[in-house]
Design an enzyme around this catalytic site. Sequence first.
Site, PDB file in Angstrom:
ATOM      1  N   CYS A   1       0.825  -1.218   0.000  1.00 48.80           N
ATOM      2  CA  CYS A   1       0.000   0.000   0.000  1.00 48.80           C
ATOM      3  C   CYS A   1       0.857   1.265   0.000  1.00 48.80           C
ATOM      4  CB  CYS A   1      -0.928   0.006   1.214  1.00 48.80           C
ATOM      5  SG  CYS A   1      -1.917  -1.487   1.330  1.00 48.80           S
TER       6      CYS A   1
ATOM      7  N   CYS B   1       1.459  10.153  -7.074  1.00 50.61           N
ATOM      8  CA  CYS B   1       1.005  10.067  -8.483  1.00 50.61           C
ATOM      9  C   CYS B   1       1.995  10.819  -9.364  1.00 50.61           C
ATOM     10  CB  CYS B   1      -0.359  10.724  -8.704  1.00 50.61           C
ATOM     11  SG  CYS B   1      -1.697  10.100  -7.707  1.00 50.61           S
TER      12      CYS B   1
ATOM     13  N   CYS C   1     -10.492  12.909  -9.305  1.00 45.23           N
ATOM     14  CA  CYS C   1     -11.281  11.980 -10.128  1.00 45.23           C
ATOM     15  C   CYS C   1     -10.753  10.546 -10.033  1.00 45.23           C
ATOM     16  CB  CYS C   1     -11.244  12.398 -11.591  1.00 45.23           C
ATOM     17  SG  CYS C   1     -12.062  13.959 -11.887  1.00 45.23           S
TER      18      CYS C   1
ATOM     19  N   GLY D   1      -8.881   5.522  -5.769  1.00 42.84           N
ATOM     20  CA  GLY D   1      -8.161   4.250  -5.782  1.00 42.84           C
ATOM     21  C   GLY D   1      -9.007   3.016  -5.567  1.00 42.84           C
ATOM     22  N   HIS D   2      -9.850   3.050  -4.522  1.00 44.63           N
ATOM     23  CA  HIS D   2     -10.495   1.810  -4.106  1.00 44.63           C
ATOM     24  C   HIS D   2     -11.918   1.655  -4.623  1.00 44.63           C
ATOM     25  CE1 HIS D   2      -7.223   0.604  -1.441  1.00 44.63           C
ATOM     26  NE2 HIS D   2      -7.040   1.916  -1.319  1.00 44.63           N
TER      27      HIS D   2
ATOM     28  N   CYS E   1     -21.853  18.053 -15.554  1.00 39.95           N
ATOM     29  CA  CYS E   1     -22.358  19.056 -16.510  1.00 39.95           C
ATOM     30  C   CYS E   1     -22.412  18.499 -17.930  1.00 39.95           C
ATOM     31  CB  CYS E   1     -21.462  20.283 -16.528  1.00 39.95           C
ATOM     32  SG  CYS E   1     -21.424  21.168 -14.977  1.00 39.95           S
TER      33      CYS E   1
ATOM     34  N   HIS F   1     -29.868  33.360 -17.108  1.00 37.55           N
ATOM     35  CA  HIS F   1     -29.003  33.800 -18.216  1.00 37.55           C
ATOM     36  C   HIS F   1     -29.717  33.391 -19.492  1.00 37.55           C
ATOM     37  CE1 HIS F   1     -25.587  34.274 -20.864  1.00 37.55           C
ATOM     38  NE2 HIS F   1     -24.808  34.667 -19.875  1.00 37.55           N
TER      39      HIS F   1
ATOM     40  N   GLU G   1     -22.228  35.509 -22.832  1.00 39.62           N
ATOM     41  CA  GLU G   1     -22.824  36.769 -23.287  1.00 39.62           C
ATOM     42  C   GLU G   1     -21.875  37.516 -24.234  1.00 39.62           C
ATOM     43  OE1 GLU G   1     -24.714  38.810 -20.108  1.00 39.62           O
ATOM     44  OE2 GLU G   1     -23.765  40.686 -20.615  1.00 39.62           O
TER      45      GLU G   1
ATOM     46  N   ARG H   1     -22.347  37.447 -27.979  1.00 40.20           N
ATOM     47  CA  ARG H   1     -23.152  38.545 -28.544  1.00 40.20           C
ATOM     48  C   ARG H   1     -22.361  39.847 -28.539  1.00 40.20           C
ATOM     49  NH1 ARG H   1     -27.581  38.597 -24.583  1.00 40.20           N
ATOM     50  NH2 ARG H   1     -26.374  36.969 -23.558  1.00 40.20           N
TER      51      ARG H   1
ATOM     52  N   ARG I   1     -29.846  40.854 -19.107  1.00 37.22           N
ATOM     53  CA  ARG I   1     -30.221  39.435 -19.113  1.00 37.22           C
ATOM     54  C   ARG I   1     -31.683  39.181 -18.797  1.00 37.22           C
ATOM     55  NH1 ARG I   1     -24.861  37.330 -15.995  1.00 37.22           N
ATOM     56  NH2 ARG I   1     -23.558  37.674 -17.812  1.00 37.22           N
TER      57      ARG I   1
ATOM     58  N   HIS J   1     -28.564  31.159 -13.490  1.00 36.46           N
ATOM     59  CA  HIS J   1     -27.154  31.498 -13.673  1.00 36.46           C
ATOM     60  C   HIS J   1     -26.523  32.103 -12.423  1.00 36.46           C
ATOM     61  CE1 HIS J   1     -23.548  32.569 -15.822  1.00 36.46           C
ATOM     62  NE2 HIS J   1     -23.690  33.841 -15.523  1.00 36.46           N
ATOM     63  N   HIS J   2     -27.286  32.950 -11.732  1.00 33.96           N
ATOM     64  CA  HIS J   2     -26.671  33.682 -10.616  1.00 33.96           C
ATOM     65  C   HIS J   2     -27.719  33.925  -9.538  1.00 33.96           C
ATOM     66  CE1 HIS J   2     -23.451  36.294  -9.062  1.00 33.96           C
ATOM     67  NE2 HIS J   2     -24.425  37.034  -8.583  1.00 33.96           N
TER      68      HIS J   2
ATOM     69  N   ARG K   1     -28.044  41.197 -12.115  1.00 34.87           N
ATOM     70  CA  ARG K   1     -26.605  41.502 -12.201  1.00 34.87           C
ATOM     71  C   ARG K   1     -26.187  41.725 -13.650  1.00 34.87           C
ATOM     72  NH1 ARG K   1     -22.143  38.642 -13.441  1.00 34.87           N
ATOM     73  NH2 ARG K   1     -23.106  36.584 -13.286  1.00 34.87           N
TER      74      ARG K   1
HETATM   75  P1  FAD Z   1     -17.589  30.186  -6.158  1.00 32.59           P
HETATM   76  O1  FAD Z   1     -16.596  30.470  -7.197  1.00 32.59           O
HETATM   77  O2  FAD Z   1     -18.790  29.419  -6.526  1.00 32.59           O
HETATM   78  O3  FAD Z   1     -16.793  29.443  -4.998  1.00 32.59           O
HETATM   79  C1  FAD Z   1     -17.449  28.982  -3.854  1.00 32.59           C
HETATM   80  C2  FAD Z   1     -16.670  27.789  -3.337  1.00 32.59           C
HETATM   81  O4  FAD Z   1     -17.101  27.495  -2.014  1.00 32.59           O
HETATM   82  C3  FAD Z   1     -16.914  26.536  -4.164  1.00 32.59           C
HETATM   83  O5  FAD Z   1     -15.693  25.984  -4.577  1.00 32.59           O
HETATM   84  C4  FAD Z   1     -17.658  25.615  -3.206  1.00 32.59           C
HETATM   85  O6  FAD Z   1     -17.401  24.251  -3.397  1.00 32.59           O
HETATM   86  C5  FAD Z   1     -17.149  26.093  -1.858  1.00 32.59           C
HETATM   87  N1  FAD Z   1     -18.059  25.781  -0.763  1.00 32.59           N
HETATM   88  C6  FAD Z   1     -19.405  25.919  -0.751  1.00 32.59           C
HETATM   89  N2  FAD Z   1     -19.894  25.528   0.442  1.00 32.59           N
HETATM   90  C7  FAD Z   1     -18.836  25.142   1.196  1.00 32.59           C
HETATM   91  C8  FAD Z   1     -18.707  24.629   2.515  1.00 32.59           C
HETATM   92  N3  FAD Z   1     -19.777  24.409   3.297  1.00 32.59           N
HETATM   93  N4  FAD Z   1     -17.476  24.318   2.977  1.00 32.59           N
HETATM   94  C9  FAD Z   1     -16.371  24.500   2.181  1.00 32.59           C
HETATM   95  N5  FAD Z   1     -16.450  24.963   0.916  1.00 32.59           N
HETATM   96  C10 FAD Z   1     -17.663  25.305   0.440  1.00 32.59           C
HETATM   97  N6  FAD Z   1     -19.291  36.467 -13.591  1.00 32.59           N
HETATM   98  C11 FAD Z   1     -18.580  37.465 -14.176  1.00 32.59           C
HETATM   99  O7  FAD Z   1     -18.421  38.525 -13.599  1.00 32.59           O
HETATM  100  N7  FAD Z   1     -18.028  37.256 -15.390  1.00 32.59           N
HETATM  101  C12 FAD Z   1     -18.185  36.111 -16.081  1.00 32.59           C
HETATM  102  O8  FAD Z   1     -17.636  35.969 -17.163  1.00 32.59           O
HETATM  103  C13 FAD Z   1     -18.965  35.079 -15.523  1.00 32.59           C
HETATM  104  N8  FAD Z   1     -19.201  33.932 -16.192  1.00 32.59           N
HETATM  105  C14 FAD Z   1     -19.886  32.928 -15.574  1.00 32.59           C
HETATM  106  C15 FAD Z   1     -20.051  31.716 -16.233  1.00 32.59           C
HETATM  107  C16 FAD Z   1     -20.697  30.663 -15.611  1.00 32.59           C
HETATM  108  C17 FAD Z   1     -20.893  29.363 -16.337  1.00 32.59           C
HETATM  109  C18 FAD Z   1     -21.173  30.820 -14.288  1.00 32.59           C
HETATM  110  C19 FAD Z   1     -21.868  29.697 -13.577  1.00 32.59           C
HETATM  111  C20 FAD Z   1     -21.019  32.030 -13.635  1.00 32.59           C
HETATM  112  C21 FAD Z   1     -20.378  33.079 -14.275  1.00 32.59           C
HETATM  113  N9  FAD Z   1     -20.199  34.306 -13.629  1.00 32.59           N
HETATM  114  C22 FAD Z   1     -19.479  35.290 -14.228  1.00 32.59           C
HETATM  115  C23 FAD Z   1     -20.588  34.462 -12.229  1.00 32.59           C
HETATM  116  C24 FAD Z   1     -19.356  34.262 -11.340  1.00 32.59           C
HETATM  117  O9  FAD Z   1     -18.542  33.266 -11.906  1.00 32.59           O
HETATM  118  C25 FAD Z   1     -19.710  33.864  -9.919  1.00 32.59           C
HETATM  119  O10 FAD Z   1     -20.703  34.679  -9.392  1.00 32.59           O
HETATM  120  C26 FAD Z   1     -18.474  33.986  -9.033  1.00 32.59           C
HETATM  121  O11 FAD Z   1     -17.408  33.300  -9.627  1.00 32.59           O
HETATM  122  C27 FAD Z   1     -18.728  33.433  -7.652  1.00 32.59           C
HETATM  123  O12 FAD Z   1     -17.500  33.387  -6.993  1.00 32.59           O
HETATM  124  P2  FAD Z   1     -17.447  32.976  -5.460  1.00 32.59           P
HETATM  125  O13 FAD Z   1     -16.016  32.911  -5.096  1.00 32.59           O
HETATM  126  O14 FAD Z   1     -18.349  33.826  -4.677  1.00 32.59           O
HETATM  127  O15 FAD Z   1     -18.092  31.520  -5.435  1.00 32.59           O
HETATM  128  O1  MEZ Z   2     -20.995  37.842 -15.721  1.00 34.07           O
HETATM  129  C1  MEZ Z   2     -21.372  36.841 -16.305  1.00 34.07           C
HETATM  130  O2  MEZ Z   2     -22.095  36.000 -15.772  1.00 34.07           O
HETATM  131  C2  MEZ Z   2     -20.950  36.615 -17.706  1.00 34.07           C
HETATM  132  C3  MEZ Z   2     -20.177  37.680 -18.367  1.00 34.07           C
HETATM  133  C4  MEZ Z   2     -21.318  35.501 -18.281  1.00 34.07           C
HETATM  134  C5  MEZ Z   2     -21.142  35.259 -19.703  1.00 34.07           C
HETATM  135  O3  MEZ Z   2     -22.173  35.185 -20.373  1.00 34.07           O
HETATM  136  O4  MEZ Z   2     -20.001  35.147 -20.163  1.00 34.07           O
END
Ligand code: FAD
Ligand code: MEZ
Length: 568
Positions: free
Chosen positions: A14, A41, A73, A76-77, A87, A364, A377, A380, A401, A501-502, A541
């Site tokens: 192990c 690894c 990802c 091991g076991h 997704c 969104h 976005e 566009r 949006r 989305h948000h 937003r």
């Molecule tokens: P997150 O990045 O979501 O991080 C939160 C973290 O906390 C996660 O890793 C989670 O696992 C962890 N967590 C949660 N609960 C616990 C717990 N109990 N204990 C320990 N860890 C925990 N915004 C923009 O301004 N521009 C963009 O281009 C844009 N594009 C986007 C595209 C997509 C597909 C998505 C979904 C969102 C996008 N947004 C964009 C929005 C933006 O990405 C998010 O609002 C922002 O990144 C959130 O950041 P955060 O650090 O608050 O949370």
């Molecule tokens: O702020 C966002 O959520 C963003 C710019 C997302 C996107 O469509 O790229």
Amino acid sequence: KNDLASFHAEMGDCQTCHVTGKMKDIKKSMTDSQTHENTQCQDCHGGYADLVNDKLEFDPHASHLGEINCTSCHSGHAKPELTCNNCHNFEMEMPFADSKAKKKWDGDWNQEKIQQAIAKGPVETVDVIVVGGGSAGFNAAISAKMAGANVVLFEKAPYTGGNSMLAAGGINAVGTPQQKAKGIEDSVEWYAEDAMKGGRNKNDPKLVQILAEESAGAVAWLESLGANMDDLKRSGGARVERTHRPSGGASVGPHIIDTLRKAAIERDISVRVNSRIEKIVLNDDKSVAGVVVHGRHSGYNMVAADSVVLATGGYGMNKQMVAYYRPTMKDMTSSNNVTATGDGVLLAKEIGASMTDIDWVQAHPTIGKDSRILISETVRGVGAIMVNTDGQRFISELTTRDRASDAILKQKDQYAWLVFDEQLVEKKKMVRGYEHLGMLSKANTIEELAKITGMSDLPKTAVDYNKYQAAGKDDAFGRDDMPLNLSKPPFYAVKVAPGIHHTMGGVAVDTDANVLNLQSWKMDGLFAAGEVTGGLHGHNRLGGNAIAETVVFGRKAGENAAKHALKK
Ligand code: FAD
Ligand code: MEZ
């Protein structure tokens, strides 16, 4: 057994993977992040970059995972369940994995074990605990460390990044050298006005003012940590180009998260994955005493700190919370990472925090139809047009949006198409990703594209649009920025529909990132930043303002959390 562990056991005992070869000691020796196992690894297989270059046909981490633990990802076991398939629907060749399995997510919070951990007392004491490893969390942790605090960042997932690593379009900022180089006139006042107007004037103006004032500093800070933010585009609801991202138009989120991960490692910040915070513990006087963390291997333990920063992200993937707060959206798809389960809202509510606009959830308009993949976005913004199933435009593509989503839902079959040509693909790297995922319809002429997609009016729409574009005036819908026409083959179309989305609402905070209680008083030692908070974005937003928020307020939360802890 046909698993990774048995395969490796053929090379030794192990100890090939674990600190010790003795079964009874393995569990004790293993950290939640499985740091030793991951080093093993890499010792044999090389770093991630070596692996990709030499042995894999394509890089499954390139789009957003980046350099994460192998064990995220490759378990091991047990048969690995693929994180990506939360997704996507990949049939991925991965050794010892079921090619279609999805990673199971989250267990129950065990109240009895939480109470036992509190009764046992802290196993560790630090100055600042950051909960969540997205952009807000990393920015807070790095800032707190730079302010002299001893910091631990806990992340519940097997990898850091959250929604932040999915961010596509960019980060908004005003007054940057990038804007100056392009001769773009902008001002803090315009930025703030656009955000307020987009938020239907329900935003907290004090928070908006800080965001606008400190946005250029946020971009400069990311650059100082090694990021590139040289590309500039316009997002919906913004009157000028102020959305920054890496040169060539690559997605902003993975790049920022890679940069922040490296910056945290360089500063010796303890980042612990597989570590979910399930309770914020208070002293008798209601000041913060620490947290209870549920570690994948270490179980339930209390860690003490005078300051806790909540950076847990939104609740866009928590079906129960969406159904409760915004029932009309409960059956919608979501662009969010599986990590967006609203833990921070639950943790803060439980100890008496107040919430702002908690019921405001953003759809969104352009999520790939019947998928969870966001079509940014900025597609566009760079020049795509949006049409209905007959190929007719129905709204300015650069509207906000909420309005774009409502308009799509009024079209036949409640979906739309984005249409663009090769000029756009050349300007926007991320479109190659959509093609790779099989989401694009493609043809050598607009007529052919119309035929294969059934959009009979598309050829006429393209002729009209090209006329408006050449004249610089959109007579149909008043779109005020038309950077590209539709002229260079091949032509592309992608089907889109609105999805969650948000989450604009969340924990109530003041301008110093202090969490507020039901009387609007500061909760002593509790800070929050990012999507877990409410107030900044009002009811809608604007694109690009969330990443700006995570940097501006993440830094503020970290600095103030350090100040609070070090003063005590
Ligand atoms: P997150 O990045 O979501 O991080 C939160 C973290 O906390 C996660 O890793 C989670 O696992 C962890 N967590 C949660 N609960 C616990 C717990 N109990 N204990 C320990 N860890 C925990 N915004 C923009 O301004 N521009 C963009 O281009 C844009 N594009 C986007 C595209 C997509 C597909 C998505 C979904 C969102 C996008 N947004 C964009 C929005 C933006 O990405 C998010 O609002 C922002 O990144 C959130 O950041 P955060 O650090 O608050 O949370
Ligand atoms: O702020 C966002 O959520 C963003 C710019 C997302 C996107 O469509 O790229």
